[in-house]
Scaffold this motif. Sequence first.
Motif, PDB file in Angstrom:
ATOM      1  N   LYS A 137      14.868  82.519 -91.462  1.00  0.00           N
ATOM      2  CA  LYS A 137      14.788  81.390 -92.282  1.00  0.00           C
ATOM      3  C   LYS A 137      15.780  80.196 -92.221  1.00  0.00           C
ATOM      4  CE  LYS A 137      14.378  84.570 -96.217  1.00  0.00           C
ATOM      5  NZ  LYS A 137      15.170  85.533 -97.303  1.00  0.00           N
ATOM      6  N   GLY A 138      16.541  80.280 -91.226  1.00  0.00           N
ATOM      7  CA  GLY A 138      17.444  79.137 -90.447  1.00  0.00           C
ATOM      8  C   GLY A 138      16.389  78.116 -90.201  1.00  0.00           C
ATOM      9  N   GLN A 139      14.997  78.331 -89.484  1.00  0.00           N
ATOM     10  CA  GLN A 139      14.298  77.586 -88.868  1.00  0.00           C
ATOM     11  C   GLN A 139      13.886  76.514 -90.091  1.00  0.00           C
ATOM     12  OE1 GLN A 139      12.997  77.332 -85.849  1.00  0.00           O
ATOM     13  NE2 GLN A 139      14.535  78.961 -85.090  1.00  0.00           N
ATOM     14  N   MET A 140      13.608  76.895 -91.326  1.00  0.00           N
ATOM     15  CA  MET A 140      13.172  75.998 -92.564  1.00  0.00           C
ATOM     16  C   MET A 140      14.508  75.195 -92.606  1.00  0.00           C
ATOM     17  SD  MET A 140      11.150  74.883 -94.437  1.00  0.00           S
ATOM     18  CE  MET A 140       9.932  76.183 -94.777  1.00  0.00           C
ATOM     19  N   GLU A 141      15.813  75.626 -92.565  1.00  0.00           N
ATOM     20  CA  GLU A 141      16.804  74.783 -92.945  1.00  0.00           C
ATOM     21  C   GLU A 141      17.129  73.932 -91.872  1.00  0.00           C
ATOM     22  OE1 GLU A 141      19.853  77.815 -93.436  1.00  0.00           O
ATOM     23  OE2 GLU A 141      19.178  78.686 -95.173  1.00  0.00           O
ATOM     24  N   ALA A 142      16.611  74.273 -90.748  1.00  0.00           N
ATOM     25  CA  ALA A 142      16.923  73.267 -89.467  1.00  0.00           C
ATOM     26  C   ALA A 142      15.883  72.049 -89.667  1.00  0.00           C
ATOM     27  CB  ALA A 142      16.601  73.902 -88.333  1.00  0.00           C
ATOM     28  N   GLY A 143      14.649  72.225 -90.015  1.00  0.00           N
ATOM     29  CA  GLY A 143      13.469  71.308 -90.294  1.00  0.00           C
ATOM     30  C   GLY A 143      14.023  70.432 -91.231  1.00  0.00           C
ATOM     31  N   ARG A 144      14.354  71.026 -92.208  1.00  0.00           N
ATOM     32  CA  ARG A 144      14.782  70.079 -93.475  1.00  0.00           C
ATOM     33  C   ARG A 144      16.131  69.186 -93.086  1.00  0.00           C
ATOM     34  NH1 ARG A 144      12.618  71.719 -98.354  1.00  0.00           N
ATOM     35  NH2 ARG A 144      13.325  69.415 -99.092  1.00  0.00           N
ATOM     36  N   SER A 145      16.896  69.921 -92.244  1.00  0.00           N
ATOM     37  CA  SER A 145      18.147  69.073 -91.875  1.00  0.00           C
ATOM     38  C   SER A 145      17.949  67.892 -91.180  1.00  0.00           C
ATOM     39  CB  SER A 145      19.148  70.096 -91.496  1.00  0.00           C
ATOM     40  OG  SER A 145      18.696  70.457 -90.092  1.00  0.00           O
ATOM     41  N   ILE A 146      16.597  67.817 -90.465  1.00  0.00           N
ATOM     42  CA  ILE A 146      16.502  66.681 -89.687  1.00  0.00           C
ATOM     43  C   ILE A 146      15.549  65.712 -90.323  1.00  0.00           C
ATOM     44  CG2 ILE A 146      16.747  68.006 -87.488  1.00  0.00           C
ATOM     45  CD1 ILE A 146      13.928  68.121 -87.317  1.00  0.00           C
ATOM     46  N   GLY A 147      15.306  65.947 -91.564  1.00  0.00           N
ATOM     47  CA  GLY A 147      14.434  65.120 -92.423  1.00  0.00           C
ATOM     48  C   GLY A 147      12.940  65.430 -92.673  1.00  0.00           C
ATOM     49  N   LEU A 148      12.800  66.566 -92.109  1.00  0.00           N
ATOM     50  CA  LEU A 148      11.158  66.764 -92.319  1.00  0.00           C
ATOM     51  C   LEU A 148      11.033  67.500 -93.597  1.00  0.00           C
ATOM     52  CD1 LEU A 148      10.432  68.733 -88.928  1.00  0.00           C
ATOM     53  CD2 LEU A 148      10.050  66.263 -89.758  1.00  0.00           C
ATOM     54  N   THR A 149       9.939  67.283 -94.455  1.00  0.00           N
ATOM     55  CA  THR A 149       9.715  67.672 -95.539  1.00  0.00           C
ATOM     56  C   THR A 149       9.235  69.366 -95.563  1.00  0.00           C
ATOM     57  OG1 THR A 149       7.081  67.568 -95.746  1.00  0.00           O
ATOM     58  CG2 THR A 149       8.385  65.728 -96.563  1.00  0.00           C
ATOM     59  N   LYS A 150       9.086  69.995 -96.794  1.00  0.00           N
ATOM     60  CA  LYS A 150       9.101  71.438 -96.251  1.00  0.00           C
ATOM     61  C   LYS A 150       7.591  71.975 -95.761  1.00  0.00           C
ATOM     62  CE  LYS A 150       9.142  75.700 -99.410  1.00  0.00           C
ATOM     63  NZ  LYS A 150       9.225  76.286-100.766  1.00  0.00           N
ATOM     64  N   THR A 151       6.613  70.897 -96.226  1.00  0.00           N
ATOM     65  CA  THR A 151       5.313  70.890 -95.684  1.00  0.00           C
ATOM     66  C   THR A 151       5.302  70.767 -94.159  1.00  0.00           C
ATOM     67  OG1 THR A 151       4.222  70.443 -97.817  1.00  0.00           O
ATOM     68  CG2 THR A 151       2.919  70.058 -95.776  1.00  0.00           C
ATOM     69  N   GLN A 152       6.053  69.702 -93.838  1.00  0.00           N
ATOM     70  CA  GLN A 152       5.663  69.285 -92.449  1.00  0.00           C
ATOM     71  C   GLN A 152       6.826  70.303 -91.722  1.00  0.00           C
ATOM     72  OE1 GLN A 152       7.819  65.526 -92.907  1.00  0.00           O
ATOM     73  NE2 GLN A 152       6.238  64.433 -92.394  1.00  0.00           N
ATOM     74  N   THR A 153       7.729  70.887 -92.198  1.00  0.00           N
ATOM     75  CA  THR A 153       8.546  71.901 -91.258  1.00  0.00           C
ATOM     76  C   THR A 153       7.570  73.289 -91.283  1.00  0.00           C
ATOM     77  OG1 THR A 153      10.407  71.199 -92.277  1.00  0.00           O
ATOM     78  CG2 THR A 153      10.633  73.662 -91.564  1.00  0.00           C
ATOM     79  N   MET A 154       7.180  73.629 -92.160  1.00  0.00           N
ATOM     80  CA  MET A 154       6.103  74.712 -92.083  1.00  0.00           C
ATOM     81  C   MET A 154       4.798  74.572 -90.984  1.00  0.00           C
ATOM     82  SD  MET A 154       5.051  77.778 -93.076  1.00  0.00           S
ATOM     83  CE  MET A 154       6.042  77.942 -94.620  1.00  0.00           C
ATOM     84  N   ARG A 155       4.381  73.459 -91.104  1.00  0.00           N
ATOM     85  CA  ARG A 155       3.334  73.130 -90.350  1.00  0.00           C
ATOM     86  C   ARG A 155       3.620  72.936 -88.785  1.00  0.00           C
ATOM     87  NH1 ARG A 155      -0.378  67.217 -90.231  1.00  0.00           N
ATOM     88  NH2 ARG A 155      -1.561  67.807 -88.291  1.00  0.00           N
ATOM     89  N   TYR A 156       5.056  72.176 -88.316  1.00  0.00           N
ATOM     90  CA  TYR A 156       5.361  71.909 -87.235  1.00  0.00           C
ATOM     91  C   TYR A 156       6.462  73.040 -86.486  1.00  0.00           C
ATOM     92  CZ  TYR A 156       3.069  67.233 -87.922  1.00  0.00           C
ATOM     93  OH  TYR A 156       2.187  66.450 -88.205  1.00  0.00           O
ATOM     94  N   ILE A 157       7.005  73.809 -87.442  1.00  0.00           N
ATOM     95  CA  ILE A 157       8.084  74.531 -86.834  1.00  0.00           C
ATOM     96  C   ILE A 157       7.687  76.059 -87.253  1.00  0.00           C
ATOM     97  CG2 ILE A 157      10.312  75.117 -86.826  1.00  0.00           C
ATOM     98  CD1 ILE A 157      11.098  72.239 -87.425  1.00  0.00           C
ATOM     99  N   ILE A 158       7.359  76.198 -88.429  1.00  0.00           N
ATOM    100  CA  ILE A 158       7.274  77.757 -88.921  1.00  0.00           C
ATOM    101  C   ILE A 158       5.928  78.131 -88.346  1.00  0.00           C
ATOM    102  CG2 ILE A 158       7.305  79.268 -90.695  1.00  0.00           C
ATOM    103  CD1 ILE A 158       9.920  77.850 -90.409  1.00  0.00           C
ATOM    104  N   TRP A 159       5.020  77.452 -88.696  1.00  0.00           N
ATOM    105  CA  TRP A 159       3.501  78.044 -88.274  1.00  0.00           C
ATOM    106  C   TRP A 159       3.275  78.252 -86.999  1.00  0.00           C
ATOM    107  CZ3 TRP A 159      -0.105  80.243 -90.601  1.00  0.00           C
ATOM    108  CH2 TRP A 159      -1.260  80.471 -89.952  1.00  0.00           C
ATOM    109  N   PRO A 160       3.802  77.366 -85.962  1.00  0.00           N
ATOM    110  CA  PRO A 160       3.384  77.806 -84.532  1.00  0.00           C
ATOM    111  C   PRO A 160       4.196  79.041 -83.997  1.00  0.00           C
ATOM    112  CG  PRO A 160       4.084  75.345 -84.858  1.00  0.00           C
ATOM    113  CD  PRO A 160       4.127  75.942 -86.025  1.00  0.00           C
ATOM    114  N   GLN A 161       5.242  79.167 -84.510  1.00  0.00           N
ATOM    115  CA  GLN A 161       5.941  80.676 -84.194  1.00  0.00           C
ATOM    116  C   GLN A 161       5.257  81.570 -84.998  1.00  0.00           C
ATOM    117  OE1 GLN A 161      10.505  80.212 -84.271  1.00  0.00           O
ATOM    118  NE2 GLN A 161       9.960  78.233 -85.208  1.00  0.00           N
TER     119      GLN A 161
END
Length: 218
Positions: A118-142
Motif C-alpha cells: 500500500k505504500g506504493q500508492m502513498e508514494a505515488g500520491r506524494s510525488i503529485g500523481l493522481t490515484k489513476t496515474q499511480t495505478m497506471r504507472y506504479i501499481i499496475w506494472p508490479q
Amino acid sequence: MEALLNSDYMKPMPYLLEGLLYTLLITFVGLFFGFVIGAIMGFGRLSKNKLIYGLSSIYVEIIRGTPLLAQILFIYFGLSQLLDINMHKLVAAILAIALNAGAYIAEIVRGAVHSVDKGQMEAGRSIGLTKTQTMRYIIWPQAFKRMIPPLGNQFVISLKDTSLFSAIAVGEMVYQAKTYYATTFTPFETLSMVCLLYLVITIPTSLYLRRIERRLDV
C-alpha cells in the motif's frame, strides 16, 4: 515407419489436427476477451463504489459457482431462445470461455493489485500523481508481473475446458475424435492421440511458466 503412419493411432491425426485449430482459436480469442472482462471486473471488485463492487461480485460469484458445461448450454440454447437469435456455436464457445475465464481472471487481478504494498500508492500520491496515474504507472506494472503465472495456468485450464464444447457440436478435438471413432470403432487409439496432443501443449506451457516464474521471482 510406414506401419506407424498407417496404424490406428495415426489415421485420426488429420481430423484431430483440424480440431486442434478450433481448440486453439477458441482458447486464444476467448482468453483475450476474458482478460478484458477480468480486468474490468477485477478493478470493479476493488472499487469503493458499492454498486460497482456489488455488480462485479455478483458476476464473479455466479460464474465461479456454476459448472462451465451449464454455462455453455445456457449461452447456446437458453440465451439464443431469450434473444430470439440463431447463435453460431463457435461464437457461443468463445463467449462461454470469455465469461468463464473472466471471472477467474478478475480474482487474479484483484489479488495481484492487493499484493502490491500500500505504500506504493502513498508514494505515488506524494510525488503529485493522481490515484489513476499511480495505478497506471506504479501499481499496475508490479501487479501485472505477479499475474503472469496464474494467467498462464488459466490458459492451460481454458484449453482443457474446450473439450466440453463437444456438447454443442463445436469441431474441437474431442468432438472430432468422437465423430471419428464412432465410424472406425477405435476409441482407445483415437482418444490416446487426443490426450497426447493436449499434453504436447500443456506440458511445455507449464514448464515455460515455471521458468518465467523463477525469472520474475514471483
